[in-house]
Design an enzyme around this catalytic site. Sequence first.
Site, mmCIF file in Angstrom:
data_model
loop_
_atom_site.group_PDB
_atom_site.id
_atom_site.type_symbol
_atom_site.label_atom_id
_atom_site.label_comp_id
_atom_site.label_asym_id
_atom_site.label_seq_id
_atom_site.Cartn_x
_atom_site.Cartn_y
_atom_site.Cartn_z
ATOM 1 N N SER A 147 -3.022 1.109 -3.680
ATOM 2 C CA SER A 147 -1.994 0.079 -3.507
ATOM 3 C C SER A 147 -2.524 -1.268 -3.948
ATOM 4 O O SER A 147 -3.478 -1.796 -3.356
ATOM 5 C CB SER A 147 -1.570 0.004 -2.044
ATOM 6 O OG SER A 147 -0.849 -1.199 -1.842
ATOM 7 N N ASP A 187 3.779 -2.238 -3.920
ATOM 8 C CA ASP A 187 4.533 -2.518 -2.689
ATOM 9 C C ASP A 187 5.431 -3.730 -2.870
ATOM 10 O O ASP A 187 4.942 -4.846 -3.019
ATOM 11 C CB ASP A 187 3.551 -2.772 -1.537
ATOM 12 C CG ASP A 187 2.914 -1.488 -1.037
ATOM 13 O OD1 ASP A 187 3.663 -0.537 -0.735
ATOM 14 O OD2 ASP A 187 1.674 -1.430 -0.955
ATOM 15 N N MET A 236 10.281 -1.854 -0.113
ATOM 16 C CA MET A 236 10.553 -2.144 1.308
ATOM 17 C C MET A 236 11.557 -3.282 1.313
ATOM 18 O O MET A 236 11.246 -4.426 1.628
ATOM 19 C CB MET A 236 9.236 -2.500 2.020
ATOM 20 C CG MET A 236 8.356 -1.270 2.248
ATOM 21 S SD MET A 236 6.631 -1.694 2.543
ATOM 22 C CE MET A 236 6.068 -1.851 0.848
ATOM 23 N N ASP A 242 1.167 6.681 3.582
ATOM 24 C CA ASP A 242 0.900 5.284 3.249
ATOM 25 C C ASP A 242 0.609 4.503 4.530
ATOM 26 O O ASP A 242 1.475 4.391 5.391
ATOM 27 C CB ASP A 242 2.132 4.725 2.524
ATOM 28 C CG ASP A 242 1.968 3.301 2.036
ATOM 29 O OD1 ASP A 242 0.864 2.747 2.151
ATOM 30 O OD2 ASP A 242 2.963 2.758 1.524
HETATM 31 C C1 DX5 Z 1 2.322 -1.284 3.871
HETATM 32 C C2 DX5 Z 1 2.272 -0.819 2.442
HETATM 33 C C3 DX5 Z 1 1.039 -0.079 2.090
HETATM 34 C C4 DX5 Z 1 -0.244 -0.868 2.211
HETATM 35 C C5 DX5 Z 1 -1.339 0.115 2.540
HETATM 36 O O1 DX5 Z 1 3.597 -1.727 4.182
HETATM 37 O O2 DX5 Z 1 3.370 0.026 2.159
HETATM 38 O O3 DX5 Z 1 1.136 0.516 0.814
HETATM 39 O O4 DX5 Z 1 -0.580 -1.559 1.042
HETATM 40 O O5 DX5 Z 1 -2.506 -0.600 2.785
HETATM 41 P P1 DX5 Z 1 -3.757 0.056 3.538
HETATM 42 O O6 DX5 Z 1 -4.184 1.229 2.740
HETATM 43 O O7 DX5 Z 1 -4.743 -1.074 3.524
HETATM 44 O O8 DX5 Z 1 -3.302 0.435 4.922
HETATM 45 ZN ZN ZN Z 2 3.411 1.216 0.243
#
Ligand code: DX5
Ligand code: ZN
Length: 217
Positions: free
Chosen positions: A7, A34, A67, A176
């Site tokens: 990500s 994201d 999102m 995720d």
């Molecule tokens: C959170 C995002 C994720 C985030 C994951 O809302 O959808 O994709 O970047 O980050 P880590 O791997 O650090 O939890």
């Molecule tokens: Zn994500």
Amino acid sequence: MIRISPSILASDFTRLAEEVEDVVKGGADFIHVDVMDGVFVPNISIGIPVVSSLRKATDAFLDVHLMITKPERYVGEFCDAGADMVVFHVEASEPQDILDAMKTVIEKGKKVGLSVKPKTPATVLLPYLDLVDMVLVMTVEPGFGGQKFMPDMLPKIETIASMLSKLNPDCLIEVDGGIDPETAPLVKKAGANVLVAGSAVFKKADRAAAIEAIRNA
Ligand code: DX5
Ligand code: ZN
């Protein structure tokens, strides 16, 4: 086969093209993007122009996680900007609008994914499972990187894996949030086969080693 989708939320945005190149060389299968609108989640990140720029910078498979509220308004534009897969939340609109958004992505010739937040039960996905290429199970509340993995999501991953084995066996299951070499074995055992990792890849100096550590954990 386990795919790793780093990500870019955890990357250095001043050097985005180099960051992406580094993880692609390090074995990343997808690049996870994201997109947050400050309404569906309490944070704002990046949008369509960044997807267009990424498309010019790399041939890597762009796994775009929206999102945002009412995704049917924008999924077509994300496809046109160069997303390979557009994933949005089943909670983000009315059922008919979710279906219409899925059909838009499919008509654009792209892959479509549906995501569920931690409190959303697996059964909410049932009406859409025949059309979907990937289900994304959030293992943290969406909005921020670097949060702690929620182990109580494991039974939901198992339920979705079992539903898909009957209804759509080719459908991928992505997880995720809080994925690292400690949590990766748990989600793989539950049935996940696409692992998003932000902090556990981009916050490490050796991205190839970080990706392999998650893949082989
Ligand atoms: C959170 C995002 C994720 C985030 C994951 O809302 O959808 O994709 O970047 O980050 P880590 O791997 O650090 O939890
Ligand atoms: Zn994500």
